[in-house]
Write a protein that holds these residues in place. Structure first.
Motif, mmCIF file in Angstrom:
data_model
loop_
_atom_site.group_PDB
_atom_site.id
_atom_site.type_symbol
_atom_site.label_atom_id
_atom_site.label_comp_id
_atom_site.label_asym_id
_atom_site.label_seq_id
_atom_site.Cartn_x
_atom_site.Cartn_y
_atom_site.Cartn_z
ATOM 1 N N PRO A 176 -2.308 -0.638 -4.304
ATOM 2 C CA PRO A 176 -3.383 0.020 -3.553
ATOM 3 C C PRO A 176 -2.905 1.320 -2.898
ATOM 4 C CG PRO A 176 -3.360 -2.331 -3.085
ATOM 5 C CD PRO A 176 -2.114 -2.041 -3.883
ATOM 6 N N THR A 177 -3.804 2.281 -2.812
ATOM 7 C CA THR A 177 -3.480 3.570 -2.209
ATOM 8 C C THR A 177 -4.528 3.941 -1.164
ATOM 9 O OG1 THR A 177 -4.710 4.857 -3.855
ATOM 10 C CG2 THR A 177 -2.383 4.391 -4.335
ATOM 11 N N VAL A 199 0.848 -1.194 0.000
ATOM 12 C CA VAL A 199 0.000 0.000 0.000
ATOM 13 C C VAL A 199 0.883 1.244 0.000
ATOM 14 C CG1 VAL A 199 -0.180 0.129 2.537
ATOM 15 C CG2 VAL A 199 -2.006 1.105 1.113
ATOM 16 N N ARG A 227 -0.825 4.072 -8.407
ATOM 17 C CA ARG A 227 -1.973 3.567 -9.181
ATOM 18 C C ARG A 227 -1.531 3.064 -10.543
ATOM 19 N NH1 ARG A 227 -4.562 8.900 -7.290
ATOM 20 N NH2 ARG A 227 -5.508 8.314 -5.284
#
Length: 203
Positions: free
Chosen positions: A58-59, A38, A53
């Protein structure tokens, strides 16, 4: 580490994400045996999020608080919960412009890394490269260290030296320091993994 789950990194950043990109590229090239689970920012418009992205990483964006330089305890706790949800082993600060206080340091004690653009303990704080120039230093550099409550402190894990050249401007010096950062950070992260320091053996 072929038979083990790779160490998972959670990257925190507020800006362009150049150190994140260096870490991502080192993983892709096989020079860093880890994965990035992340990328988290305190700014919804931070370019680091778009970089993540693009790589299908994932952000998350932290909830806005009342202060510019640090996070309220409840927001830090939300950050810690997010990192746990993504099974983060090591937290990597990559241009994260918030001072971390209690909840996150407690949740990830001995597992948070930072890179600072000076040869610590010299020139703590903002624009360390400019501080070095104004002090008349003959060299600058960067330092990877464990994060502790005092800003830009904590045990040093690695450093890279960058000479200050005649006629250097803050911009030119900063650019060379960043080049050194991009080499040093992945190397130190790999050393931490190899030595299993992320398991807290050092504490």
């Amino acid at each position: 580490m072929s038979s083990e789950r790779k160490v998972t990194l959670g990257v925190l950043g507020s800006g362009r994400g150049t150190n994140f990109a260096a870490i991502r590229d080192a993983i892709a090239a096989g020079r860093l045996a880890a994965s990035i689970s992340v990328v988290i920012s305190d700014r919804e418009d931070a370019p680091i999020l778009e970089l993540a992205r693009e790589g299908k990483i994932p952000t998350a964006v932290l909830r806005k608080g009342s202060f510019r330089t640090w996070l309220e305890p409840d927001i830090e706790e939300e950050l810690a919960q997010c990192l746990r949800r993504f099974r983060v082993d090591l937290v990597v600060l990559a241009g994260f412009m918030r001072v971390l206080k209690g909840p996150l340091l407690a949740a990830y004690r001995g597992r948070i890394l930072n890179i600072h653009p000076s040869l610590l303990p010299a020139f703590k704080g903002k624009e360390a490269w400019r501080q070095a120039l104004e002090a008349g230093a003959t060299e600058a550099g960067c330092t990877v260290h464990w994060v502790e409550p005092e800003v830009d402190s904590g045990p040093i894990l690695g450093q890279a030296r960058v000479p200050i050249l005649s006629g250097d401007t803050p911009e030119r010096l900063h650019a060379r320091i960043q080049e050194a950062e991009h080499r040093l950070y992945p190397e130190v992260i790999q050393s931490v993994i190899d030595r299993k320091l992320w398991l807290g053996i050092h504490s």
